[in-house]
Every structure is written in structure tokens, then in C-alpha cells.
Write an enzyme that holds these catalytic residues in place. Structure first.
Site, PDB file in Angstrom:
ATOM      1  CG  ASP A 155      -2.003  -1.072   1.153  1.00 29.75           C
ATOM      2  OD1 ASP A 155      -1.811  -2.072   0.417  1.00 29.75           O
ATOM      3  OD2 ASP A 155      -3.040  -0.904   1.809  1.00 29.75           O
ATOM      4  CE  LYS A 218      -5.204   1.951   2.429  1.00 36.32           C
ATOM      5  NZ  LYS A 218      -4.101   1.217   3.080  1.00 36.32           N
ATOM      6  CE  LYS A 254      -6.914  -1.243   2.582  1.00 39.02           C
ATOM      7  NZ  LYS A 254      -5.563  -1.738   2.917  1.00 39.02           N
TER       8      LYS A 254
END
Lengths: 318, 497, 325
Positions: A155, A218, A254
Site C-alpha cells: 500500500d 485506495k 479500497k
């Protein structure tokens, strides 16, 4: 001042994106904030009862990236989290495992070990999380190390300063190079939408992240408010949809931070279902970045199972 | 869990909105609703049997089951109602101060809010509209109209820039079946605020919420005769409009009937407002926020099954984005949930009546005959009741009936344009002029369009928005006068000086 | 001219027509000459030009008092085709007229007032010729000029007075603005040929509409003289079009032309007005009829002019726009 040591100097050669002036040709669609928020609010009104609710909550569990990203994280805490991710509620074998746990690079090894033999992935934040304001080589090294430790997913954070100052090429290049550094690991690109100011910038950042090779986009690090919201998620889902329309390639989404209740998780699932369709209703393409969410989901499931409203003290905090 | 199949190319043409995760039925309970088997006329503050001795059934269009029997008012009944309204006007209402009138109207608003759920359910049962719309739009907006206008009753001296506003007398009001309670509120609230008394005729397929409103009038002790409700069909409405004892006619409904009323009133000195049909253009430019525009298109035409006079029934898309807009629109239509109006997740409910369903079928057949391409997603429509799948026509010509005539159903006609001026020309190429939409990210273009679109309401980057503070009404053959806002007060006032 | 000679002419300086004898300026020579006056051909005003009826028809009027053409005068008798043609012109002119700034329309209306004032004596003479007394005529001209000034000053205010910002319960900026309706067909009052016409048409053009009007057929020459003032003011051609003819023949065509969006009609003929109201239904026209209006009404500044006249000249358009980032 940036160090002059060769190890941390950025590459001098202009990237392909810079050379062809990609971003002078490239423009993202605009987003109307009021209509976007109205649509998100309408989707949030879907009424989910009984078996639909249970199925949705179980799906939500399977999509969770159970997260701990605190300075005070320890091996013990991470191990407990892994246990919870494998088996969200002791004694209920009908519940799926979570999708992943999400930790700092230093805990990847611990997590990997704790999750051995399970389907739960290990995601690691990297690239000088959460600000991303370190020289690129350091950020890339951060990524490579995390992957070496065994991270299945990375991430990363984008450089929001570059995004807001219009240096889209820099944002693009960093993502593209991070993607390279990921090797076999999957890349989630954190836009930190709470710092981007408008949905238009969120949309543009989404398009750049997708174009540069992100597997997921995300919303947030969880360190900035607001983190994930329904409308900002919708704006990003629309970017994913447009990419699919254009290429047939599915990008994942996400939302992270701010999703705390079972009800909220169902609202997100409704949004995915009605924006991107069935194909995205899988942990392969949708994740929740959350820590408190799981317990509320478990409480709601228990309520559906037993007919009694639950007390939070009955559920383990980790 | 399978391994992540990332960045894999797929070859599907459309998004799949299938059964991966189904919503269970989530039906609004009807336990708290108790309908009477039979409703009489509401005249002079009391329920009174019709002199006609006739009753008609009002049915649930989603099930075709009878909900209640309703009295049919004949000329004599209408005359009784007008007499009651006149007496209430002369003896009570005109003598009340604005301050006191306001308090009655506030009471109505509050009572409506308190009974909101019940009204929403009955509105859905009687008319077929999705419960989420009656719950979130019709009923709250109806209450808002009473609240808004209550506040005007003691401030009318500010409304007309130094000119005096006097009441007109008795208002005869005839309302349609698409927003039964909301239209009653739109009509009654300003009439009462301006000091008039009312005889209201609800539509024959949707009389119940107006009759429940009458119950509220009793409960809040509105003086008898201030509002009278006479139920019936076209003949009752015609008798009301023609009655010499009324001073003002307000009608919402079809352009054809509106014209007949305007004709009938010639020489009578009665005041008239009309809210009639429409064929609104919803203009989408290439620089629009396309995904939100698609939402606006869907809301514009499928809101309330398209039973909306201001529905955005003509989509005008800039040619360069036609294909993507249609593709997105089709995918969006696949997510529409058509069916049981009482289900909280239903997006498109039942067509209001068998007759209306027939008209929609006829227009759609005409569209196909004229060579336009018809498209619908696959919907699992209930086997009973009146339903029609949300439908779009592409490849239609400006001259097609489906591009010119009001369908009043969930049917959209898609046309294209190349330049803004062409869009304006096409948008205005109709005798209707109720509403229009324009979608662009460019402010100056938005205003350019808004100035030139011949419509009483222009929604820029939005559609089908209503508010008690915002005047609503048509240009050209879409109507006369305005309802709502300060300007709407003129419809119920004689402005002097 | 010398004072002694002025007795032979009427107070406004005109001499009577054809056979009248005029003394030359060089009075000291005491030469008596015959000078034949030039009677004016009276024409209707359409698209900024003076035209005869396409039909070739005319009607005749005879002046009530001494004047240059007190003898029988031929006035164009407008036909339905003249009305149709005027409608075409008015339609074409309307968008451009509406697109002018309100300030500019106000300037043009003020210019009209200036021209009327400059020609006020001519209007008084004309009204007297049409049957008014001197005093009546002077009052009417003054009132007409003042009414022009009144609407000149209204052009850039009616927006502020009739518009509103609507505080809707949501994240939208909503506002309502008055817009012109389009082309008005006007049946001007028969009495008060000048003031009646001005009272009827000026609020309409002030608000951005264009007009096809039928002027008074009792005194068409005053109507046409007004058109001559219009022609020398800054009004673009086609904004105000005036026909001379018979109300009973022409007005029914108002409701047989689909582009007539609105009607203002003054008449003592109740049946004609009802016919206009009834006929208006086919196009949902905004039709306002005024039956047997008393003279005093036109002179009364509280009744014969005002914001209400402008309200009838406009449509309200509500515009919504989201407010968001």
C-alpha cells in the site's frame, strides 16, 4: 535540504511521461460534487434485511484488510491481529477469514509467519507512509524490503504535494517505479483523498494511479481526516469503471479509514454492486481498510443469528 | 479465496448486475394504516354522502386490488361544496388576520409531518410510486409547502412591492394523479395563505391522501368549509371549473384538458392558473460531469415512473459523447429495481393506471414503427398490476412522435446535437416549455443555455428538483402562472395599486 | 409670419388644405399667392418601415377640426395578411431586442420620450384633429410622454423587483428571473389613441417583448404620427409594429396565429374580448382583456401604469445550480 549522496538523488533522465508531455494531453472528466454526494446518499438508503444483510456482512469480512498502523505496534499485537484475521470469531466456522492484514514493513515477517497456511494476505504500507515525503530511491527501497520480507501487497502513498502543485508526471512516475519495485506483489495506491481538496483532483489522481499501474486505488492512510467517505469512494469507482469501459481491465478499490460500522460496510458494498457490478464483489477487487469495523460486523451478525442486540464487551478487541 | 486476478483484460460489453449478492425483500409494513372501506365527500367540515349516490373504487395499481370506495360528486355536490367554501370565505376566513390563518396552516404542516409515514404508505398504495419517493419526496415536500406558505399569510404586504394583496374568494382546484398529496399541498397552501377558501378535486385514481388530509383538517379544527374535497372524475372537475360561484380555477394535468378549461372560462372573469404537460429537453454536453449527468438522466425520466410533467423525456446529447453516455445509461438502467412499490429498494414502481399503461404501450409502438431503436434492460416484472420496463429509444428523429409528444411514462428518447445553438434550437422546438436540463462543467455555457432554453424551470447539472421557495410553472403551452415562491402568491391574490 | 396673418392659420401654424390661400413671407410686398399644401400619405408601421396594406384597402377619416388634411384622408385598412407579415417581423426582432441590455432598452425608451416631447405640439394638433379638445389633447400628450419616461426608468429595475433568490432546502443556488414572453398582439384602446397605445405597448417592449398592435381606428392619424416618432427614435425596426384597421376584423386573427404568445386587448366590445379569451386556449396564450375602461383610468398613475403591467409582460424562469466543490 536533500542529501547530495548518489543513493538518494532522483534519476536525471526525464521519464517517458515527461518526455511526451502526456499530462498536457490528458484530462480527467470533471465530477459534480452535489450530484455525486446525492447519488452516494441515495445508495446508502438501500434497505438490507435478513439473509441479504448476513450475506453482505460475511462478504465484508472477507474483504477486510485488518489494519494496525500505530507507532506502538508490537509483535504481540500483530500476532493477535493475525489470529483474528484468520478466524474472526472463535467458534463460528461459517465466517470467512479476512482478506489481509495491513501492517508496517517491520511486522511483515511476523505477520507472514502468523498467517502461514491461511488465505489471509499480508499487506504492508511502504513508500515513506503516511506522508510519502522521502526521496524516491528510499521509498522504492522501502517497497523492495517489504516485498522481500514477504508482503503480498504493497500500500503506497502518492506525493500529494506533487499532485496539488500540478506535477502529475512526478506522481505518475513514482507510482510506475513503485509498481516495478513491487515485483510480484500487488500495488494499492493511496491517494489520501482528505488532502486533495476536491473530487476533481481525486478523480485525476485516480486516473493517474490507474494509468501508472496501480492494481488497487485506495482512499486514505487513516492518518488524515476525512478518510474514506461514500462519495469519494464513488468518484474513485467511477474512475475504475471508465478504465474498464476503455480497456476491459478491472482495477480494485479500497476505502480505508472511517468505515467503522456494519451498516457503513453494507453501504459501501451496495455502492460497488450498483456501480461496478457483480465482478467487483470479491476481495480480489474490493477491500475495506479498517480496524474497528470487524467487531461491529461480528456484533451485527450475532444479532441476526440470536435475535439479541449485542454488547461490545462480549467481543474481543483484537 | 482465489488468487488476485489483477489487471486482466475482460471482453464483456456490459457490466454484470446479477445475483452475486441479492437484496432481500424489504417491504414497508402497512399495519399502521387503516383505510376506511368507504370515503364520503368532505364538505363544510363534515363527511357527507354524495347526492349522486354513486361511489367508485380506487385500486392499488401494483396489485389491482380495491383499496376503498370513494364518493363521486355530481354537479349538485360540487355546488354544495362551493356554497360551503363561499360561506366560510365570507363569514370566517377573510375576516381572520393573516397571523391566525398562518397558525392554522402551520397546524396542517405539523400534523402532516406527524403522520408522514402513514401518508407515504397510502400514497404508494393508491398511486403505485415507490415508497422511497413518497417517503423522501412527496410527503416531506407537501409538509414543506404548508410550512412555507403559512409564513406568508401575515407577510403578504411585503410580497408585491408596496402593492396590496387581496384574496380572490373561492378557489376551485383540480389536481392530477402523479403527485396526489404534493399537488394538493401546492394548491391548498398558497390559496389559504392568501386568504381564499378552497374546493379541491383530487384525481379519480388517487383520492386517498387528499381525503386523509381532510381528516387532518378536522383534527386541527380548520373552520368548516375553508377546504372542501369533492372526489370524482373528469365530469366533477368540469363542474367545478364551470361553477359560477368560484373566483379562481387552478388546474394541474394534461395540456388538452387545460386548454378546455381555459376555453370554458372565457368571458367569466375567473382567474386561472394551469400547470400542464411537458417534453423537457435534458441537454448533455461533452464537457459535462458525465457520470453525474447519467444520474440526472435517470432521475429525470424514471423518477415516479416518468409520470412527471417536467420529466426530462428528451435527452439531447452532444454527438461526441453519445455512445459513451448511452452505454453508461444502459448499464445504469440495469441496476434499476422495478417492482413492488412498497419495497424500500424499489426504484421504479407501478404505472398509475391501466389506461396510462395502455397509452405508454401505444407511444412505444409508435416509436418502433417510426424506426427508432428500443432498448430495455431485463426486468423481472410482477405478474399482477401495471408495470412498464424503463425504456430508451435511440436513433429517433426530432420529428418522431416519441420525440414530440408527452408519454408520461418511463420512456426516454435520445437525440443528438453538435453545437450549443443546435441544442437550443432542438430543445425549444416544441410547444411545451415546462422544464429543461443542461449539463456542462462550464459556467458561462450553463448560463448561456439557461437564458435561451424556453422553460419555466431550468436545472443546470441537476434535474427534478422542487422546493416550496422556488416558483414552478411553464412557458408556452405548458401552463399559465407559477406555483411556489413569492411569485406563486400572485396566483391567489388580487394585487392592487 | 406676421401676427395679422397668423389669424388665417390655425394655432399650430398649419394652414388648411387644398384651396386655402397662403400669404407669402414677404408680406411687405403684399403679394398674394396660391400654394397647394402637400397632404401626407398615411401608412402603417411595420418592421421600421411605413407600408400600405397588402390588400390595397383603405378606410377614410375626416378631421374634426381645421388642419392640413381635414378633408377626407385614406388610411390603410390592414388585412389578416398584414397582421401575419407584421407577426413575422416582430418574431424576428424579438430575440435581438431581448438580448439588448436592460440599460439599452431604457435608453431607447427615454429617447422616445425626448422625441415625443419635441413633437408634443404636433401631437396636440393631431389629437385635436381627431376630436379632442385642446385641453384634453394637451393632457393626453403630457401623460403619454411621462409614461414613456416612467417605463424608460423601469427597464433596468423590473429584474430586481420581480426576480428572487430562492432559499431552497438543499445544496443548490436557485433563483428566478423574469424573461420576456415573446410577441404580443395588442388591441389598443379606441379612445385615447396616443396615451392608450403608449400605456399598452411600452411596458411590453420595456420587458423585452415585441409587439404587433392595432391602433385606434377613431384617430388613426395620431397613431401613425406616433409611429413616425418611433421611427425617429432609436427603436430598432420590428420591435413595435402598428397596424391601422378594424378591431373586429383583425383581432380575431390574434388567436389564429400560433406565434402570438400573449395578448393585451382593450375594447368596449365584450363579445370580441370573450372571443379572444376563448380562442387563446388553443395555444395557452397569456391573454389579458380590458373591457370598457374609463378614460380616467389611463391618466391615473396608480392604475394606468406600474409593476403589474410588467408582470404581465414576463415569464418567470427558475434556474437551479448546484453549489459544491
Amino acid at each position: 535540504m536533500q542529501s547530495k549522496s548518489p543513493a538518494v538523488v532522483e534519476p536525471v533522465e526525464p521519464s517517458p511521461a515527461r518526455r511526451i508531455g502526456l499530462f498536457s494531453l490528458f484530462s480527467s472528466p470533471t465530477v459534480d460534487a452535489v450530484a455525486l454526494e446525492e447519488r452516494a446518499a441515495n445508495l446508502a438508503k438501500r434497505s438490507l434485511k435478513k439473509e441479504a444483510k448476513v450475506a453482505g456482512l460475511k462478504l465484508a469480512i472477507s474483504m477486510m484488510d485488518l489494519t494496525t498502523l500505530e507507532g506502538k505496534d508490537t509483535v504481540g499485537k500483530v500476532e493477535q491481529l493475525c489470529r483474528k484475521a484468520r478466524r474472526p470469531m472463535e467458534g463460528d466456522g461459517t465466517l470467512p477469514s479476512c482478506a489481509a492484514i495491513c501492517v508496517y514493513p517491520n511486522f511483515v515477517t511476523t505477520a507472514k509467519k502468523a498467517l502461514e497456511g491461511s488465505t489471509v494476505k499480508v499487506a504492508s504500507v511502504a513508500t515513506a507512509f503516511p506522508s510519502g515525503l522521502s526521496p524516491l530511491p528510499i521509498k522504492l527501497e522501502d517497497v523492495r524490503r517489504a516485498v522481500e520480507f514477504g508482503a503480498d501487497e504493497i500500500d503506497m502513498v502518492i506525493d500529494r504535494g506533487a499532485m496539488l502543485s500540478g506535477d502529475y508526471a512526478k506522481v505518475f512516475d513514482e507510482i510506475a517505479r513503485t509498481k516495478e519495485a513491487c515485483g510480484p506483489a500487488h500495488l494499492k495506491v493511496i491517494l489520501e483523498t482528505g488532502e486533495l481538496g476536491t473530487y476533481d483532483v481525486v478523480r485525476r489522481a485516480s486516473d493517474i494511479a490507474i494509468a501508472a499501474g496501480g492494481d488497487f486505488i485506495k482512499t486514505s492512510t487513516g492518518k488524515v481526516q476525512p478518510a474514506a467517505t461514500l462519495p469519494v469512494t464513488l468518484a474513485m469507482l467511477e474512475a475504475i469503471r471508465d478504465h474498464w469501459y476503455a480497456t476491459g481491465v478491472r482495477i480494485g478499490m479500497k476505502p480505508a479509514g472511517g468505515v467503522r460500522t456494519a451498516k457503513q460496510s453494507l453501504q459501501y458494498l451496495v455502492m460497488v454492486k450498483e456501480t461496478l457490478g457483480d465482478a467487483w464483489l470479491t476481495p480480489d477487487l474490493f477491500r475495506f481498510g479498517a480496524s474497528a469495523l470487524l467487531n461491529d460486523v461480528l456484533m451485527q451478525l450475532e444479532k441476526e443469528r440470536t435475535g439479541f442486540y449485542q454488547a461490545s464487551a462480549d467481543f474481543s478487541k483484537e | 479465496m482465489s488468487d488476485i486476478t489483477r489487471r486482466e483484460q475482460t471482453n464483456e460489453l456490459a457490466l454484470q448486475f446479477g445475483n452475486a449478492w441479492n437484496y432481500a425483500p424489504s417491504r414497508e409494513g402497512t399495519e399502521q394504516v387503516s383505510l376506511k372501506p368507504r370515503y364520503e365527500l368532505f364538505i363544510d367540515g363534515a363527511w357527507t354522502a354524495p347526492k349522486s349516490n354513486r361511489y367508485f373504487a380506487t385500486i392499488n395499481p401494483a396489485t389491482e386490488e380495491t383499496l376503498a370506495e370513494v364518493a363521486e360528486a355530481n354537479e349538485e355536490d360540487v355546488a354544495r361544496a362551493v356554497t360551503g367554501a363561499r360561506a366560510a370565505y365570507d363569514n370566517v376566513w377573510r375576516k381572520l388576520s393573516g397571523k391566525e390563518r398562518a397558525k392554522y396552516i402551520y397546524r396542517i404542516a405539523r400534523a402532516l409531518q406527524e403522520k408522514a409515514r402513514e401518508f407515504a404508505i397510502v400514497e404508494t398504495l393508491d398511486g403505485g410510486k415507490p415508497i422511497k419517493e413518497s417517503r423522501d419526496i412527496d410527503v416531506p415536500l407537501a409538509a414543506a409547502h404548508f410550512f412555507y406558505h403559512a409564513g406568508w399569510a401575515d407577510k403578504l404586504h411585503y410580497a408585491f412591492q408596496g402593492r396590496e394583496a387581496r384574496p380572490l374568494g373561492v378557489a376551485g382546484q383540480i389536481i392530477p394523479w402523479n403527485f396526489p398529496l404534493l399537488m394538493a399541498a401546492w394548491k391548498i397552501a398558497p390559496a389559504l395563505a392568501c386568504g381564499n377558501t378552497v374546493v379541491l378535486k383530487p384525481a379519480e385514481t388517487t383520492p386517498l391522501t387528499a381525503l386523509m388530509l381532510a381528516q387532518i383538517f378536522q383534527e386541527i379544527e380548520l373552520p368548516p368549509g375553508v377546504v372542501n374535497i369533492v372526489t370524482g372524475a373528469g365530469a366533477t372537475g368540469a363542474a367545478l371549473a364551470a361553477h359560477p360561484g368560484i373566483d379562481k380555477v387552478a388546474f394541474t394535468g394534461s395540456t388538452a384538458v387545460g386548454k378546455r378549461i381555459q376555453q370554458a372560462l372565457a368571458g367569466s372573469k375567473k382567474r386561472l392558473t394551469l400547470e400542464l404537460g411537458g417534453k423537457a429537453a435534458n441537454v448533455v454536453f461533452a464537457d459535462a460531469p458525465i457520470d453525474q449527468a447519467v444520474e440526472g438522466i435517470v432521475n429525470g425520466i424514471f423518477f415516479n415512473q416518468g409520470h412527471v410533467c417536467c420529466a426530462g423525456s428528451r435527452l439531447l446529447v452532444e454527438e461526441s459523447v453519445h455512445d459513451i453516455v448511452v452505454r453508461k445509461l444502459q448499464d445504469r438502467m440495469r441496476t434499476l429495481r422495478v417492482g413492488d412499490p412498497l419495497d424500500k429498494n424499489t426504484d421504479v414502481g407501478a404505472i398509475n393506471s391501466k389506461m396510462q399503461l395502455g397509452k405508454i404501450h401505444e407511444m412505444v409502438a409508435a416509436g418502433e414503427e417510426e424506426g427508432a431503436t428500443r432498448w430495455s434492460a431485463t426486468y423481472d416484472l410482477p405478474s399482477k398490476g401495471f408495470f412498464f420496463p424503463p425504456t430508451i429509444f435511440t436513433g429517433a428523429a426530432q420529428s418522431c412522435r416519441i420525440a414530440r409528444e408527452e408519454i408520461f411514462g418511463p420512456v426516454l428518447t435520445v437525440l443528438t446535437f453538435r453545437t450549443p445553438d443546435e441544442a437550443i434550437e432542438k430543445a425549444n422546438n416544441t410547444m411545451y416549455g415546462l422544464s429543461a436540463g443542461v449539463w456542462t462543467d462550464k459556467g458561462s455555457k450553463s448560463f448561456y443555455m439557461a437564458q435561451r432554453l424556453e422553460a419555466g424551470v431550468v436545472w443546470a447539472n441537476t434535474f427534478n428538483k422542487f422546493d416550496a421557495t422556488s416558483p414552478f410553472g411553464g412557458f408556452k403551452e405548458s401552463g399559465l402562472g407559477r406555483e411556489g415562491g413569492r411569485q406563486g402568491l400572485a396566483a391567489y391574490s388580487e394585487v392592487v395599486g | 409670419m406676421k401676427k395679422t396673418q397668423e389669424k388665417q392659420v390655425n394655432p399650430a401654424g398649419f394652414v388648411r388644405g387644398g384651396a386655402e390661400i397662403v400669404k407669402a413671407e414677404r408680406a411687405e410686398e403684399n403679394v398674394v399667392t396660391h400654394r397647394l399644401s402637400i397632404p401626407k400619405a398615411w401608412k402603417m408601421y411595420v418592421g421600421g418601415a411605413f407600408v400600405r396594406s397588402e390588400s390595397g384597402r383603405y378606410f377614410q377619416v375626416v378631421g374634426a377640426t381645421e388642419s392640413a388634411d381635414a378633408t377626407t384622408t385614406n388610411i390603410p385598412l390592414a388585412s389578416r395578411k398584414d397582421f401575419r407579415d407584421a407577426m413575422g417581423v416582430a418574431q424576428a426582432a424579438q430575440p435581438k431586442w431581448a438580448a439588448r441590455t436592460a440599460y439599452n432598452r431604457g435608453q431607447i425608451l427615454y429617447r422616445l420620450a425626448e422625441i415625443l416631447e419635441a413633437r408634443s405640439e404636433e401631437f396636440v394638433r393631431s389629437l385635436v384633429r381627431g376630436g379632442a379638445t385642446e385641453a384634453e389633447a394637451a393632457l393626453e400628450v403630457a401623460a403619454a410622454i411621462d409614461r414613456s419616461v416612467y417605463y424608460a426608468g423601469f427597464a433596468d429595475k423590473l429584474g430586481a423587483l420581480l426576480a428572487s433568490s430562492n432559499p431552497v432546502a438543499g445544496p443548490h443556488f436557485a433563483f428566478t428571473v423574469p424573461e420576456p414572453i415573446g410577441v404580443f398582439a395588442v388591441l389598443a384602446p379606441q379612445k385615447l389613441p396616443l396615451l392608450g397605445l403608449v400605456t399598452t405597448i411600452l411596458p411590453l417592449v420595456c420587458a423585452g417583448n415585441t409587439v404587433v398592435a392595432i391602433g385606434s381606428d377613431l384617430d388613426p392619424r395620431t397613431v401613425i404620427t406616433f409611429c413616425e416618432a418611433l421611427a425617429t427614435s432609436d427603436f430598432p425596426g420590428g420591435v413595435i409594429n402598428v397596424l391601422t384597421g378594424r378591431a373586429k376584423e383583425l383581432a380575431p386573427w390574434f388567436v389564429k396565429h400560433r406565434e402570438v404568445r400573449a395578448i393585451e386587448a382593450y375594447s368596449d366590445d365584450a363579445a370580441l374580448l370573450t372571443e379572444l379569451e376563448r380562442g387563446s386556449a388553443d395555444a395557452v396564450r397569456r391573454t389579458k382583456t380590458h373591457h370598457a375602461v374609463a378614460r380616467e383610468w389611463f391618466f391615473d398613475d396608480r392604475r394606468g401604469q406600474g409593476l403589474g403591467f410588467l408582470e404581465r409582460a414576463v415569464e418567470h424562469k427558475s434556474i437551479w445550480h448546484p453549489v459544491g466543490l
